[in-house]
Design a protein around this motif. Structure first.
Motif, PDB file in Angstrom:
ATOM      1  N   SER A  94      39.100  51.478  36.683  1.00 56.62           N
ATOM      2  CA  SER A  94      39.030  51.202  35.254  1.00 56.62           C
ATOM      3  C   SER A  94      40.116  51.937  34.478  1.00 56.62           C
ATOM      4  CB  SER A  94      37.650  51.551  34.704  1.00 56.62           C
ATOM      5  OG  SER A  94      37.379  52.931  34.900  1.00 56.62           O
ATOM      6  N   SER A  95      40.612  53.063  35.007  1.00 57.65           N
ATOM      7  CA  SER A  95      41.671  53.803  34.315  1.00 57.65           C
ATOM      8  C   SER A  95      42.982  53.031  34.291  1.00 57.65           C
ATOM      9  CB  SER A  95      41.895  55.163  34.979  1.00 57.65           C
ATOM     10  OG  SER A  95      42.308  54.994  36.327  1.00 57.65           O
ATOM     11  N   ASP A  96      43.135  52.031  35.140  1.00 59.65           N
ATOM     12  CA  ASP A  96      44.348  51.214  35.158  1.00 59.65           C
ATOM     13  C   ASP A  96      44.475  50.340  33.913  1.00 59.65           C
ATOM     14  OD1 ASP A  96      45.029  52.263  37.612  1.00 59.65           O
ATOM     15  OD2 ASP A  96      44.237  50.579  38.750  1.00 59.65           O
ATOM     16  N   ILE A  97      43.420  50.226  33.134  1.00 60.36           N
ATOM     17  CA  ILE A  97      43.507  49.423  31.920  1.00 60.36           C
ATOM     18  C   ILE A  97      43.892  50.276  30.717  1.00 60.36           C
ATOM     19  CG2 ILE A  97      42.013  47.562  32.720  1.00 60.36           C
ATOM     20  CD1 ILE A  97      39.690  48.794  31.265  1.00 60.36           C
ATOM     21  N   CYS A  98      44.289  51.512  30.966  1.00 61.95           N
ATOM     22  CA  CYS A  98      44.882  52.434  29.989  1.00 61.95           C
ATOM     23  C   CYS A  98      43.894  53.070  29.020  1.00 61.95           C
ATOM     24  CB  CYS A  98      46.006  51.775  29.216  1.00 61.95           C
ATOM     25  SG  CYS A  98      47.336  51.214  30.273  1.00 61.95           S
ATOM     26  N   ARG A  99      42.824  52.459  28.727  1.00 61.74           N
ATOM     27  CA  ARG A  99      41.819  53.047  27.847  1.00 61.74           C
ATOM     28  C   ARG A  99      40.496  53.037  28.591  1.00 61.74           C
ATOM     29  NH1 ARG A  99      43.483  50.087  22.247  1.00 61.74           N
ATOM     30  NH2 ARG A  99      45.468  51.137  22.053  1.00 61.74           N
ATOM     31  N   SER A 100      39.573  53.851  28.126  1.00 60.22           N
ATOM     32  CA  SER A 100      38.283  53.893  28.808  1.00 60.22           C
ATOM     33  C   SER A 100      37.599  52.531  28.731  1.00 60.22           C
ATOM     34  CB  SER A 100      37.388  54.965  28.190  1.00 60.22           C
ATOM     35  OG  SER A 100      36.845  54.519  26.972  1.00 60.22           O
ATOM     36  N   LEU A 101      36.833  52.242  29.729  1.00 59.46           N
ATOM     37  CA  LEU A 101      36.118  50.973  29.779  1.00 59.46           C
ATOM     38  C   LEU A 101      35.163  50.840  28.592  1.00 59.46           C
ATOM     39  CD1 LEU A 101      35.633  48.369  31.302  1.00 59.46           C
ATOM     40  CD2 LEU A 101      34.026  49.587  32.773  1.00 59.46           C
ATOM     41  N   ASP A 102      34.506  51.924  28.230  1.00 55.95           N
ATOM     42  CA  ASP A 102      33.585  51.883  27.078  1.00 55.95           C
ATOM     43  C   ASP A 102      34.333  51.547  25.795  1.00 55.95           C
ATOM     44  OD1 ASP A 102      31.334  52.439  28.583  1.00 55.95           O
ATOM     45  OD2 ASP A 102      31.483  54.607  28.268  1.00 55.95           O
ATOM     46  N   LEU A 103      35.519  52.109  25.635  1.00 54.69           N
ATOM     47  CA  LEU A 103      36.322  51.818  24.449  1.00 54.69           C
ATOM     48  C   LEU A 103      36.752  50.356  24.427  1.00 54.69           C
ATOM     49  CD1 LEU A 103      37.671  52.872  21.891  1.00 54.69           C
ATOM     50  CD2 LEU A 103      39.633  53.529  23.292  1.00 54.69           C
ATOM     51  N   LYS A 104      37.154  49.831  25.584  1.00 57.35           N
ATOM     52  CA  LYS A 104      37.543  48.415  25.659  1.00 57.35           C
ATOM     53  C   LYS A 104      36.366  47.520  25.286  1.00 57.35           C
ATOM     54  CE  LYS A 104      41.721  48.246  27.491  1.00 57.35           C
ATOM     55  NZ  LYS A 104      42.762  47.353  27.652  1.00 57.35           N
ATOM     56  N   LYS A 105      35.187  47.850  25.778  1.00 55.32           N
ATOM     57  CA  LYS A 105      34.003  47.042  25.468  1.00 55.32           C
ATOM     58  C   LYS A 105      33.711  47.034  23.972  1.00 55.32           C
ATOM     59  CE  LYS A 105      31.666  47.576  29.899  1.00 55.32           C
ATOM     60  NZ  LYS A 105      30.490  48.152  30.588  1.00 55.32           N
ATOM     61  N   LYS A 106      33.932  48.165  23.312  1.00 55.90           N
ATOM     62  CA  LYS A 106      33.726  48.235  21.864  1.00 55.90           C
ATOM     63  C   LYS A 106      34.816  47.477  21.109  1.00 55.90           C
ATOM     64  CE  LYS A 106      31.302  52.620  22.037  1.00 55.90           C
ATOM     65  NZ  LYS A 106      31.383  54.056  21.816  1.00 55.90           N
ATOM     66  N   GLN A 107      36.051  47.586  21.597  1.00 62.33           N
ATOM     67  CA  GLN A 107      37.173  46.937  20.931  1.00 62.33           C
ATOM     68  C   GLN A 107      37.139  45.418  21.088  1.00 62.33           C
ATOM     69  OE1 GLN A 107      41.000  48.319  22.297  1.00 62.33           O
ATOM     70  NE2 GLN A 107      42.084  47.281  20.656  1.00 62.33           N
ATOM     71  N   PHE A 108      36.620  44.934  22.231  1.00 59.73           N
ATOM     72  CA  PHE A 108      36.579  43.503  22.528  1.00 59.73           C
ATOM     73  C   PHE A 108      35.141  43.085  22.860  1.00 59.73           C
ATOM     74  CE2 PHE A 108      40.841  45.001  23.634  1.00 59.73           C
ATOM     75  CZ  PHE A 108      41.627  44.129  22.890  1.00 59.73           C
ATOM     76  N   PRO A 109      34.251  43.074  21.867  1.00 59.78           N
ATOM     77  CA  PRO A 109      32.831  42.798  22.128  1.00 59.78           C
ATOM     78  C   PRO A 109      32.528  41.379  22.596  1.00 59.78           C
ATOM     79  CG  PRO A 109      33.249  42.884  19.778  1.00 59.78           C
ATOM     80  CD  PRO A 109      34.524  43.307  20.451  1.00 59.78           C
ATOM     81  N   LYS A 110      33.431  40.431  22.384  1.00 55.27           N
ATOM     82  CA  LYS A 110      33.195  39.057  22.808  1.00 55.27           C
ATOM     83  C   LYS A 110      33.479  38.843  24.295  1.00 55.27           C
ATOM     84  CE  LYS A 110      34.195  36.901  18.356  1.00 55.27           C
ATOM     85  NZ  LYS A 110      35.052  35.934  17.655  1.00 55.27           N
ATOM     86  N   PHE A 111      34.002  39.868  24.967  1.00 53.28           N
ATOM     87  CA  PHE A 111      34.396  39.737  26.363  1.00 53.28           C
ATOM     88  C   PHE A 111      33.338  40.301  27.304  1.00 53.28           C
ATOM     89  CE2 PHE A 111      38.255  39.393  23.990  1.00 53.28           C
ATOM     90  CZ  PHE A 111      39.083  38.569  24.731  1.00 53.28           C
ATOM     91  N   ASP A 112      33.188  39.666  28.453  1.00 54.35           N
ATOM     92  CA  ASP A 112      32.258  40.093  29.489  1.00 54.35           C
ATOM     93  C   ASP A 112      33.023  40.944  30.503  1.00 54.35           C
ATOM     94  OD1 ASP A 112      30.568  40.378  31.658  1.00 54.35           O
ATOM     95  OD2 ASP A 112      30.345  38.233  32.028  1.00 54.35           O
ATOM     96  N   PHE A 113      32.743  42.240  30.555  1.00 52.20           N
ATOM     97  CA  PHE A 113      33.426  43.168  31.455  1.00 52.20           C
ATOM     98  C   PHE A 113      32.615  43.434  32.725  1.00 52.20           C
ATOM     99  CE2 PHE A 113      35.597  43.994  27.498  1.00 52.20           C
ATOM    100  CZ  PHE A 113      36.887  44.370  27.870  1.00 52.20           C
ATOM    101  N   SER A 114      31.677  42.591  33.064  1.00 57.69           N
ATOM    102  CA  SER A 114      30.789  42.872  34.193  1.00 57.69           C
ATOM    103  C   SER A 114      31.506  42.916  35.556  1.00 57.69           C
ATOM    104  CB  SER A 114      29.638  41.863  34.242  1.00 57.69           C
ATOM    105  OG  SER A 114      30.131  40.545  34.388  1.00 57.69           O
ATOM    106  N   PHE A 115      32.691  42.337  35.655  1.00 61.72           N
ATOM    107  CA  PHE A 115      33.435  42.381  36.919  1.00 61.72           C
ATOM    108  C   PHE A 115      34.349  43.601  37.010  1.00 61.72           C
ATOM    109  CE2 PHE A 115      32.465  37.835  36.596  1.00 61.72           C
ATOM    110  CZ  PHE A 115      31.867  37.635  37.821  1.00 61.72           C
ATOM    111  N   VAL A 116      34.447  44.376  35.944  1.00 62.82           N
ATOM    112  CA  VAL A 116      35.282  45.574  35.943  1.00 62.82           C
ATOM    113  C   VAL A 116      34.405  46.754  36.364  1.00 62.82           C
ATOM    114  CG1 VAL A 116      36.739  47.099  34.576  1.00 62.82           C
ATOM    115  CG2 VAL A 116      36.735  44.641  34.109  1.00 62.82           C
ATOM    116  N   VAL A 117      34.756  47.400  37.445  1.00 58.33           N
ATOM    117  CA  VAL A 117      33.973  48.508  37.980  1.00 58.33           C
ATOM    118  C   VAL A 117      34.557  49.818  37.461  1.00 58.33           C
ATOM    119  CG1 VAL A 117      33.193  49.665  40.081  1.00 58.33           C
ATOM    120  CG2 VAL A 117      33.451  47.178  40.042  1.00 58.33           C
ATOM    121  N   ALA A 118      33.718  50.611  36.840  1.00 59.54           N
ATOM    122  CA  ALA A 118      34.155  51.910  36.340  1.00 59.54           C
ATOM    123  C   ALA A 118      34.322  52.875  37.503  1.00 59.54           C
ATOM    124  CB  ALA A 118      33.137  52.449  35.338  1.00 59.54           C
ATOM    125  N   GLU A 119      35.267  53.804  37.342  1.00 62.69           N
ATOM    126  CA  GLU A 119      35.453  54.829  38.367  1.00 62.69           C
ATOM    127  C   GLU A 119      34.220  55.704  38.429  1.00 62.69           C
ATOM    128  OE1 GLU A 119      39.463  56.775  38.792  1.00 62.69           O
ATOM    129  OE2 GLU A 119      39.603  55.926  36.780  1.00 62.69           O
TER     130      GLU A 119
END
Length: 71
Positions: A45-70
């Motif tokens: 998840s660190s490869d997306i440059c920002r924390s996964l939680d932050l991305k989920k907040k920034q893009f609430p319309k997106f489904d991140f269920s396939f992104v595995v957090a470290e």
């Protein structure tokens, strides 16, 4: 292009891809699935440059269920 009505939108977890998708499809009401296999390189998840939680907040319309957090 106006007549195209996608059933699903698949997008890379990279910031630029999420931003582009949000700009191109701002109001379309279909699932937006974030798929790590669509990015150039993605192992954690660190490869997306920002924390996964932050991305989920920034893009609430997106489904991140396939992104595995470290962890």
């Amino acid at each position: 292009m106006k007549d195209l009505k996608p059933e699903i939108i698949l997008v890379s977890p990279l910031q630029r891809a999420l931003e582009t998708c949000s700009l191109i499809f701002p109001d379309i009401d279909v699932p937006r699935v974030v798929e790590p296999l669509l990015s150039e390189t993605f192992k954690h998840s660190s490869d997306i440059c920002r924390s996964l939680d932050l991305k989920k907040k920034q893009f609430p319309k997106f489904d991140f269920s396939f992104v595995v957090a470290e962890g």
